[in-house]
Design a protein around this motif. Structure first.
Motif, short mmCIF file in Angstrom:
data_model
loop_
_atom_site.label_atom_id
_atom_site.label_comp_id
_atom_site.label_asym_id
_atom_site.label_seq_id
_atom_site.Cartn_x
_atom_site.Cartn_y
_atom_site.Cartn_z
N HIS A 1 -12.89 9.63 75.59
CA HIS A 1 -12.31 10.90 75.15
C HIS A 1 -11.74 11.65 76.35
O HIS A 1 -12.37 11.73 77.40
CB HIS A 1 -13.37 11.72 74.43
N ARG B 1 -9.38 15.29 77.48
CA ARG B 1 -8.69 16.54 77.19
C ARG B 1 -7.47 16.55 78.09
O ARG B 1 -7.58 16.54 79.31
CB ARG B 1 -9.57 17.75 77.49
N THR C 1 -16.06 20.02 75.40
CA THR C 1 -15.13 20.43 74.34
C THR C 1 -15.93 20.65 73.07
O THR C 1 -17.11 20.32 73.01
CB THR C 1 -14.05 19.35 74.09
N ASP D 1 -15.78 18.91 70.57
CA ASP D 1 -16.14 17.59 70.08
C ASP D 1 -17.09 16.85 71.01
O ASP D 1 -17.37 15.67 70.80
CB ASP D 1 -14.88 16.73 69.88
N ALA E 1 -15.57 15.29 77.49
CA ALA E 1 -14.31 14.55 77.60
C ALA E 1 -13.86 14.58 79.06
O ALA E 1 -14.15 15.53 79.78
CB ALA E 1 -13.23 15.18 76.72
N LEU F 1 -7.01 16.92 72.57
CA LEU F 1 -8.15 16.02 72.65
C LEU F 1 -7.72 14.64 72.17
O LEU F 1 -7.29 14.48 71.02
CB LEU F 1 -9.31 16.54 71.81
#
Length: 116
Positions: free
Chosen positions: A25, A27, A43, A45, A48, A91
């Motif tokens: 992941h 950003r 983040t 989520d 990242a 993202l």
């Protein structure tokens, strides 16, 4: 969003294992002054990698620049890195093809380099 470059790394990793790959992941900040992976950030989520590219977010240019940046950063062929999701989002999830355990060690080594 907090920056975790200074040693306060999240409990979760910014990647997970997939079938013959890892899903990492990121950003992404497009239209930057440089192309770089700068650390790990939190983040909504989860964690990242923070990446910046010079490319603009039009016609997939920033996504392609991110794929190329990550391939160079990990010293892998460009064909090993592809966008898995997040085409129009900051993202992104990138599929990095290869043996998951070896990629896990490589990504962990890269995280350790941010602590120096």
């Amino acid at each position: 969003m907090s920056d975790v470059r200074d040693g306060a790394f999240p409990e979760r990793k910014p990647w997970r294992h997939g079938a013959a790959c890892v899903i990492a992941h990121f950003r992404l900040t497009p239209k930057s002054s440089k192309d770089a992976v700068e650390g790990v950030t939190s983040t909504s989520d989860g964690p990242a990698f923070q990446a910046r590219v010079r490319a603009v977010p039009e016609h997939g240019a920033a996504n392609e620049a991110l794929e190329e940046l990550v391939a160079r950063w990990l010293n892998l062929p460009k064909r090993s890195v592809s966008l898995a999701s997040g085409g129009k989002s900051r993202l992104k999830a990138l599929r990095i093809a290869g043996e998951p355990e070896a990629l896990d060690r490589l990504l962990q080594m890269k995280i350790n380099e941010f602590q120096r």
